[in-house]
Motif scaffolding. Structure first.
Motif, PDB file in Angstrom:
ATOM      1  N   UNK A 149       0.752  -1.156   0.070  1.00  0.00           N
ATOM      2  CA  UNK A 149      -0.048   0.031   0.055  1.00  0.00           C
ATOM      3  C   UNK A 149       0.852   1.480   0.125  1.00  0.00           C
ATOM      4  N   UNK A 150       1.881   1.392   0.652  1.00  0.00           N
ATOM      5  CA  UNK A 150       2.759   2.375   0.683  1.00  0.00           C
ATOM      6  C   UNK A 150       3.537   2.686  -0.508  1.00  0.00           C
ATOM      7  N   UNK A 151       3.947   1.821  -1.173  1.00  0.00           N
ATOM      8  CA  UNK A 151       4.428   1.712  -2.497  1.00  0.00           C
ATOM      9  C   UNK A 151       3.471   2.348  -3.634  1.00  0.00           C
ATOM     10  N   UNK A 152       2.295   1.775  -3.508  1.00  0.00           N
ATOM     11  CA  UNK A 152       1.280   2.407  -4.351  1.00  0.00           C
ATOM     12  C   UNK A 152       1.208   3.729  -4.236  1.00  0.00           C
ATOM     13  N   UNK A 153       1.059   4.295  -2.857  1.00  0.00           N
ATOM     14  CA  UNK A 153       0.643   5.688  -2.607  1.00  0.00           C
ATOM     15  C   UNK A 153       1.824   6.584  -3.032  1.00  0.00           C
ATOM     16  N   UNK A 154       2.774   6.236  -2.808  1.00  0.00           N
ATOM     17  CA  UNK A 154       3.838   6.943  -3.490  1.00  0.00           C
ATOM     18  C   UNK A 154       4.179   7.051  -4.781  1.00  0.00           C
ATOM     19  N   UNK A 155       3.634   6.153  -5.719  1.00  0.00           N
ATOM     20  CA  UNK A 155       3.754   5.865  -7.102  1.00  0.00           C
ATOM     21  C   UNK A 155       2.652   7.107  -7.404  1.00  0.00           C
ATOM     22  N   UNK A 156       1.422   6.947  -6.892  1.00  0.00           N
ATOM     23  CA  UNK A 156       0.183   7.966  -7.169  1.00  0.00           C
ATOM     24  C   UNK A 156       0.968   9.269  -7.026  1.00  0.00           C
ATOM     25  N   UNK A 157       1.572   9.627  -5.862  1.00  0.00           N
ATOM     26  CA  UNK A 157       1.943  10.952  -5.573  1.00  0.00           C
ATOM     27  C   UNK A 157       2.975  11.475  -6.772  1.00  0.00           C
ATOM     28  N   UNK A 158       3.791  10.632  -7.032  1.00  0.00           N
ATOM     29  CA  UNK A 158       4.614  10.994  -8.370  1.00  0.00           C
ATOM     30  C   UNK A 158       3.983  11.183  -9.605  1.00  0.00           C
ATOM     31  N   UNK A 159       2.887  10.532  -9.910  1.00  0.00           N
ATOM     32  CA  UNK A 159       2.285  10.763 -11.014  1.00  0.00           C
ATOM     33  C   UNK A 159       1.378  12.219 -11.015  1.00  0.00           C
ATOM     34  N   UNK A 160       0.943  12.483  -9.837  1.00  0.00           N
ATOM     35  CA  UNK A 160       0.189  13.795  -9.676  1.00  0.00           C
ATOM     36  C   UNK A 160       1.069  14.954  -9.754  1.00  0.00           C
ATOM     37  N   UNK A 161       2.417  14.762  -9.156  1.00  0.00           N
ATOM     38  CA  UNK A 161       3.364  16.045  -9.394  1.00  0.00           C
ATOM     39  C   UNK A 161       3.697  16.035 -10.900  1.00  0.00           C
ATOM     40  N   UNK A 162       3.920  15.119 -11.459  1.00  0.00           N
ATOM     41  CA  UNK A 162       4.131  15.090 -12.745  1.00  0.00           C
ATOM     42  C   UNK A 162       3.069  15.817 -13.719  1.00  0.00           C
ATOM     43  N   UNK A 163       1.772  15.534 -13.433  1.00  0.00           N
ATOM     44  CA  UNK A 163       0.599  16.299 -14.057  1.00  0.00           C
ATOM     45  C   UNK A 163       0.457  17.550 -13.752  1.00  0.00           C
TER      46      UNK A 163
END
Length: 645
Positions: free
Chosen positions: A251-265
């Protein structure tokens, strides 16, 4: 024999009652009623067809001061209409007002009356309209008002009435207002059909349509036996299982990945906005300078805005296009550097006052919702740029790009008719006198007629805020001919209040719909009321319908702006202009006159007095001093003729 008797008859008793009234109440000079003349010829007095009784007394804004004496107006037993609004009358109403059993309309608003609700009013069985607003009445509103079964309109706002609101239920009541009093308690269900604004300003009123009333008795607190008992829970110490640990890690790994995608957008979106802001022209600077940066970008690239005004090709989108014969010599970059302030946000866009560095002042209109191509836009602009007339605000330049469409006009420092007519009404205001209203109306009509005849252009958005004024009170129409830019989907509320009935269905403006809108403008000048003013009566009623209803019931004098009542010998001209306005607002387009005919009829009204070089009368800020009786004296600036409302 019968005819001779009717002509020679005189309401002797009513005449004596009026003379007694006027001798005891201070008043303006123009109420110099001649006791040797028939009372039916006196100012503000109207008699029945046989001249044997007085059925209407209208004395609004005539500086009546003090209380109404007993045994005066109460003797006018055949009176149907009594209007004493906008004076300085005080005290309470005399008890003999109960004798006015034929009274239909009673207008006492905007005085200094005080004391309890007049006990004589509920005894007037035929009363249809009652207005006691803007006085100093106190005490409760009596339930006996429900006895007035013919009452349709009741206005009691802006007094100091207190106590609960009674369950008034006259069967025909359609307009009601008790706002800004000291009423309390719940609103009766019989009155809950009216809007919340009818009850506003009474802080202790509640119930529909206001907020719900709080129950007087609060809910009882639960007894100790009723309080649920929460069983105690034993704490258990237990180590996490291996599966739980793995789940937390995934769950922690998925959360970090989503956060990176949001920053990129977010970064990508920010870069797109920066590229777009580089294309926004002069209106961005104007909006930012005027606090309107939310409507446009906040920066601009000089590389995109510079370039020769004569060049063609790729840089064309960044050019201001001027019309021949113009008086300005600046470019888009000069406009970008100008200081600007918002003048107003209208139905077609926002207008800015822009002051260039060399001191030139212009108006920049930033259009919104334009629905045509660049070529179609240019064709419309070329037609508008050719219009040259002293009563039309000239279009000097335009700008077109994918994101921005700008128009440049002359700045008119005297402002708009709307601001002059409706701004700061109250103490200290200098009223707009009749001659200047007539001058504005006639000059505006000439400008609109020129658009129709010479330019073959439908204005499409006639309203008081689009009539701009020169220092000499000459009117000039602006914002003309822009309707084709917005396509067939143009919402009809672009001309709300002034729109012709057919525009609501077809969404298409015509020369005849312009005439209708101009007729509404004339009514606005005559009445002093905005076309959308809420106090015109029934919900949704517009200004033409309100005027028609008043005139139809023979209360023509109630139509005119109270600010005009201080001027004498203008009644005939006001009635003539009212007749022109009513012809213009006919519901059938073919029954409306052409604008050239409207100009001709208005010019005929103007020929009665002293004129200036432009064919308009010399304006005077001083009201006339009055005359003996209702008939104008020989030195009057208008020829004496009988007025037929």
């Amino acid at each position: 024999m019968t005819l001779s008797h009717r002509v020679d008859s005189e309401p002797t008793q009513d005449k004596q009652a009026l003379l007694a009234f006027i001798s005891q109440v201070p008043h303006e000079n123009r109420l110099q009623w001649n006791p040797n003349a028939s009372a039916c010829t006196w100012f503000g007095v109207e008699c029945d067809a046989t001249q044997s009784s007085i059925y209407a007394l209208r004395l609004p804004g005539t500086a009546l001061v003090g209380s109404i004496p007993s045994n005066t107006l109460g003797r006018l037993t055949q009176l149907r209409v009594l209007s004493l609004r906008s004076n300085r009358l005080s005290g309470s109403l005399p008890s003999d007002f109960s004798n006015l059993t034929n009274l239909r309309s009673l207008y006492l608003q905007k005085n200094n009356f005080s004391g309890q609700f007049p006990a004589s009013i509920p005894l007037l069985p035929r009363l249809n309209r009652l207005d006691l607003s803007n006085n100093d009445f106190t005490g409760s509103i009596p339930f006996s008002l429900s006895n007035l079964t013919k009452l349709t309109r009741l206005f009691l706002e802006n007094n100091r009435f207190s106590g609960p609101l009674p369950s008034l239920n006259p069967p025909n009541l359609v307009d009601f207002n008790v706002s800004n009093n000291n009423l309390n308690g719940s609103i009766p269900s019989t009155l809950s059909k009216f809007q919340a604004s009818a009850f506003a300003g009474n802080i202790d009123l509640c119930g529909a349509p206001l907020q719900r009333c709080t129950p007087f008795f609060p809910s009882p607190s639960p007894s100790p036996s009723e309080i649920p008992v929460t069983p105690s829970v034993k704490k258990k110490s237990k180590k996490l299982s291996t599966g739980a640990i793995v789940g937390i890690a995934v769950g922690s790994a998925v959360f970090v990945l989503l956060l990176l995608l949001l920053l990129l957008c977010c970064c990508r979106r920010r870069r797109q906005q920066q590229r777009k802001s580089q294309k926004v022209p002069a209106s961005a600077a104007a909006a930012a300078a005027a606090g309107g940066a939310g409507e446009a970008g906040t920066s601009s690239s000089k590389d995109d805005l510079t370039g020769s005004m004569e060049a063609v090709g790729g840089g064309e989108r960044n050019k201001l296009v001027f019309f021949d014969g113009g008086v300005y010599s600046f470019d888009l970059e000069d406009l970008l550097r100008a200081s600007a302030e918002v003048l107003g946000k209208g139905s077609v866009g926002t207008s800015y006052k822009a002051v260039l560095e060399e001191g030139t002042t212009v108006v920049v209109k930033r259009l919104k919702d334009v629905a045509v191509s660049k070529r179609e836009f240019e064709v419309v602009m070329e037609g508008l740029g050719r219009v040259k007339h002293e009563n039309v605000v000239p279009l000097r330049a335009y700008y077109f790009s994918k994101d921005e469409k700008l128009l440049v006009y002359d700045f008119m420092p005297a402002g708009s008719l709307s601001a002059l007519l409706h701004g700061s009404r109250g103490s200290g205001r200098t009223p707009l006198d009749w001659d200047n209203r007539m001058k504005i109306a006639l000059s505006t009509a000439r400008g609109l007629s020129h658009l129709h005849v010479a330019g073959k252009i439908v204005h499409g958005n006639i309203k008081a805020s689009n009539v701009l004024l020169r220092q000499n009170h000459d009117g000039a129409v602006s914002d003309f001919g822009l309707t084709p830019l917005f396509g067939a989907s143009t919402p009809p509320n672009r001309v709300a209040g002034y729109r012709a009935p057919e525009v609501l269905e077809t969404r298409k403006v015509t020369f005849k719909s312009d005439v209708y809108s101009f007729g509404v403008l004339l009514l606005e000048l005559l009445t002093g009321k905005s076309p959308n003013q809420a106090s015109l009566g029934e919900e949704g009623i517009d200004l033409p319908r309100w005027v028609q209803s008043v005139v139809r019931e023979e209360w023509t004098a109630e139509v005119f702006d109270v600010e005009l009542m201080r001027y004498h010998n203008i009644e005939e001209e006001m009635v003539q202009l009212l007749q022109i306005a009513m012809a213009c607002v006919s519901t059938v387009p073919d029954q409306r006159p052409e604008m050239v005919d409207v100009v001709r009829m208005m010019e005929e009204i103007n020929r009665g007095g002293e004129t200036t070089d432009d064919g308009l009368r010399q304006s005077s800020d001083e009201p006339s001093k009055g005359s003996d009786g209702h008939t104008p004296p020989q030195e009057s600036r208008t020829p004496p003729r009988e007025v037929t409302p």
